[in-house]
Design an enzyme around this catalytic site. Structure first.
Site: not given
Lengths: 587, 307
Positions: A74-75, A80, A123, A125-126, A128, A141
């Site tokens: 999915e787009f 982010d 993982d 983190k901002p 992701n 991710d």
């Protein structure tokens, strides 16, 4: 490593459907290792495909060609969190970060509850965390890319600065995700990038020393998540979420969140309807979608049949009074009541009358079908049971006032209210099982779950009664009376009231979870679809809120009061407005 | 167009129905039932013939290490049949008192009697008047006001003391709970599940929820008996009041920490499932708690709905 491409899905040539394609390059020299990497990739892709959560992108496909593997997903429109933090002028508002934090706990908890094995995100983190166009978080991710990072020693994964101490020993546990979530929140609220600091030095940078505006409570939650020893952290993402919800309740963030947030880009009046259709008078009823058609009654006395995809007029059927009842489709017939005192049954295809049934009063109560009967109330004070095939009256149950409430059929009983506040449970033979008296009219239509039945009253209470015997289990005080029919989801019950609020109440103990203020009375009955609640207001707006928090996702402004309820089908919201239009919007 | 849909639709439904009818029987595989499963099925069949009713039994012991019994209990089961309605009505309360000068006894005793009296008074007209009348007050409001009355009484008559209270009002299929402290209510199901319905208002539970204690630390926490909320303590008292369905085919159990802190969930389930009767089940649980040292007063109420 690899790249992410924005791509168009050509399986749908007539529309632009965007997808993200993630490319991963397999650079391992040893053929056996390469094969293992591809197998791992495919296993992970299959696992990801089973995930179903609004904050996780959907996986459409995956494939491997030569030394490259691809994942089609999915787009996500948006930015982010890393970029959001960098682009912000000054600190992000605490309420905003808490609301994202609650959503992150939600999705992490979903992953950890995955069967047979919990999914460890590893993982957090901002960079992701995507903030999509609705302002909601989406995790991107997944660990999947990690299988392609050969050459590193052991199972070192995660990003320095956000990873907990034990992850450097090669342990990945749910508690590691809690730590990384804490680190992500610390970064978001302080704007101090932990990658630029010595590892595990959060304790030396207390949140409130950097950002004075943060509440003690929120700082405490971040500190617990960032404890060095895993056993000192929140035991689960759910526990962390609960702590955050408590902070939000205390600081008032829950009610402020909706106000503080910039409404979704493309929100506000920017939302364009998919289509709209103009009738000749007000619409106060609710539409019914059926096999590509949409049926809706109007105060211009017509029942309209429209094409649900584009709003094209199909046919209309004229009665001799306004129509506010919600049509019901049964056996290729549309069934609905009208102010002309009649129940009309017309063919789905061409709108030709099949039969009509006369009562002695206007009909505002929508028909319900069960066991071959149609049940509905009338202003003649009777509940009517009519044979659905022949249109013959089976019985009538007489009450002491007009019936506007639409009956609920459950537990082999028929439940409905009337305009002097009598709430009735009648069996299939038309015998009264029990009656409960509220102080003012019960116009709303009841809903039930298990052994409880819920409805609101003009006396200003939301009631929960024992469905078997009518005992009040609890009453919840609304600011003013209500004609809005409640709706249930999870353990929550939602209802609108004349004080302009949409309420969310815990159905077990009648405690308020959140309330959302609109600018005028809410006589519309809310509906739930996926993780959103949709409700119109007399202020002319249709609101879309996240149902767990009451946070505004978007609103759409029509030109006049919205009194009827929306219906959501196949990701499209349909509703009528007193501005004479029927609207279709993307949900 | 509609005809087209109709055709499509009809075929589909037929296609769905046929395979279901022709399902070959020999594909079905069943695991052999254990004796216990067979017994419970037979037991349930036997119970089906009875009139819908609540049955309850209780157990209590001072334990092996205390001199006083500071636990109190109330069990009230009413069945009235004769009108059109026959709604089972039951009220069950467990209270575990604390405080010096025997005030613990006073507090727990007052809690069960005042709550019990208050609630039965409210239901008197429903149970004994003709025609029977439904209360205007909701079940949760009745429970809340009863807790408050008991709270004020204990503050007045036994200052400095306090008590837990876990009360269950059963009316029809609903169980409305009022709860303060660390006595507990459980749903016990025949399939082996034993689910706590209440949440302890204790320091150890609070720390566990906040993530300050691991499972092992919880088990060995030195201040396991410290409450953060108790009836009779503090100005404003907030009881947990909520409604859950009566456990279908199972049991409702109320007990003090003298039982749940000593006997494991698994053992409790075994005692309940294997005993030939409710009184025996209660007796066995109390004996097990005493056999494990009996460090505290033990109180248990076990309720079943049959018919």
């Amino acid at each position: 490593m690899g790249s992410v491409y924005r791509a168009r899905d050509l399986h749908f040539p007539n529309v632009v459907k965007l997808v993200a394609v993630k490319e991963m390059i397999n650079s391992a020299p040893d053929p056996l290792v390469r094969k293992t990497i591809v197998q791992n990739f495919e296993r992970e892709a299959n696992m990801l495909a089973t995930l179903n959560h609004p904050a996780i992108p959907r996986i459409y496909d995956y494939f491997t060609q030569d030394d490259r593997s691809y994942l089609v997903l999915e787009f996500i429109h948006g930015k982010d969190l890393d970029t959001v933090i960098a682009d912000a002028n000054g600190f992000l508002p605490e309420d905003q970060v808490i609301s994202w934090a609650i959503q992150l706990c939600d999705v992490v908890s979903y992953l950890h509850a995955h069967k047979p094995d919990p999914v460890i995100f590893r993982d957090m983190k901002p960079s992701n965390v995507m903030i999509n166009h609705n302002g909601d978080v989406v995790l991107v991710d997944f660990g999947i890319a990690k299988t392609f990072q050969s050459g590193q020693k052991g199972t070192m994964i995660g990003t320095e600065g956000y990873s907990p101490p034990e992850q450097y020993r090669g342990e990945a546990s749910p508690l590691a995700d809690i730590y990384s979530l804490g680190a992500t929140l610390h970064h978001a609220i302080t704007r101090r990038d932990p990658r630029l600091e010595p590892p595990f030095s959060f304790a030396e940078r207390p949140v409130r020393r950097i950002n004075m505006n943060v509440s003690n409570e929120f700082e405490a939650v971040i500190n617990v998540a960032l404890q060095y020893a895993p056993s000192d952290r929140f035991p689960t993402a759910d526990a962390m979420k609960e702590a955050l919800m408590n902070v939000a309740r205390k600081t008032g963030a829950l009610s402020k969140i909706s106000a503080a947030l910039p409404v979704a880009s493309g929100g506000g009046s920017g939302i364009k309807p998919l289509w709209s259709f103009k009738c000749e008078d007000e619409i106060r009823g609710t539409p019914t979608p059926h096999q590509g058609m949409l049926f809706i009654g109007c105060y211009d006395n017509n029942l309209y049949a429209l094409n649900a995809a584009d709003g094209q007029f199909q046919w209309k059927y004229a009665t001799e009074g306004g129509i506010v009842t919600r049509p019901i489709v049964y056996d290729n017939n549309v069934i609905f009541g009208s102010e002309d005192k009649r129940l009309h049954v017309v063919g789905v295809r061409a709108g030709k009358v099949v039969w009509t049934y006369y009562t002695d009063g206007k009909i505002y109560s929508s028909p319900r079908i069960a066991d071959g009967y149609i049940f509905f109330g009338s202003d003649d004070q009777d509940l009517h049971a009519v044979n659905v095939n022949s249109g013959r009256a089976i019985w009538k149950y007489s009450t002491d006032a007009p019936i506007h409430s639409s009956p609920l059929v459950a537990n082999e009983l028929i439940y409905f209210g009337n305009e002097v506040g009598g709430f009735h449970a009648v069996d299939f033979r038309g015998q009264l099982k029990w009656r409960f008296q509220s102080k003012r009219a019960v116009t709303s239509s009841p809903v039930n779950r298990g052994q409880a039945v819920y409805f609101s009253s003009v006396d200003g209470y939301l009631y929960a009664l024992d469905a078997g015997n009518g005992w009040p289990i609890w009453k919840f005080r609304l600011g003013k009376g209500s004609v809005s029919s409640p709706v249930l989801a999870d353990d929550f019950i939602f209802v609108g009231a004349a004080d302009g609020f949409i309420y969310c109440v815990d159905a077990r103990n009648a405690k308020e979870v959140w309330r959302f203020r609109t600018e005028n009375q809410v006589s519309c009955s809310p509906v739930i679809y996926k993780d959103s609640i949709y409700c119109g207001s007399v202020d002319g707006n249709l609101y879309c809120l996240e149902y767990r928090t009451g946070r505004l996702r978007w609103k759409f402004e029509s030109q006049a009061a919205i009194a009827g309820s929306p219906v959501v089908f196949d990701d499209i919201v349909y509703f009528g407005s007193t501005d004479h239009h029927v609207y279709a919007l993307f949900a | 167009m509609a005809d087209f849909f109709k055709k499509l639709f009809e075929k589909k439904t037929k296609a769905k129905e046929q395979p279901a009818q022709q399902k070959p029987v020999d594909l079905a595989v069943t695991a052999p039932l254990s004796d216990q499963q067979i017994n419970s099925i037979l037991m349930n069949q036997y119970l089906k013939n009875e009139m819908k009713q609540l049955i309850a039994s209780v157990g209590q012991s001072v334990g092996k290490q205390r001199e006083h019994n500071e636990d109190s209990l109330l069990a009230l089961t009413t069945t009235i049949s004769g009108g059109a309605d026959n709604i089972p009505f039951g009220l069950y309360i467990v209270a575990d008192g604390m405080g010096g000068h025997q005030f613990g006894e006073v507090a727990s005793n007052a809690a069960v009697r005042i709550m019990g009296g208050n609630i039965t008074k409210k239901f008197h007209s429903y149970l004994y008047n003709l025609p029977t009348q439904i209360l205007q007050e909701s079940l949760q409001e009745v429970m809340e006001t009863s807790v408050m009355e008991a709270h004020q009484y204990v503050q007045r008559e036994a200052p400095g003391s306090g008590t837990t209270v876990t009360a269950a009002l059963v009316l029809g299929q609903q169980v409305t709970i009022a709860h303060v402290g660390d006595s507990r209510a459980y749903s016990i199901f025949p399939d082996g599940r034993i689910d706590p319905i209440t949440r302890d208002h204790s320091l150890v539970k609070r720390l566990e929820e906040l993530g300050h204690l691991s499972k092992d630390e919880v088990a060995n926490f030195p201040h396991r008996n410290v409450l953060i909320r108790a009836l009779g303590q503090g100005e404003a008292l907030e009881a947990d009041v909520f409604t859950v369905p009566f456990p279908q085919g199972g049991y409702l159990m109320l007990c003090s920490d003298g039982l749940w802190g000593v006997v494991s969930d698994k053992d409790i389930h075994r005692f309940v499932a294997e005993a030939p009767s409710l009184p025996r089940a209660c007796q066995n649980m109390v004996e097990a708690a005493n056999a494990a040292g009996g460090p505290d007063n033990i109180t248990v109420i076990l309720v079943q709905m049959i018919g």
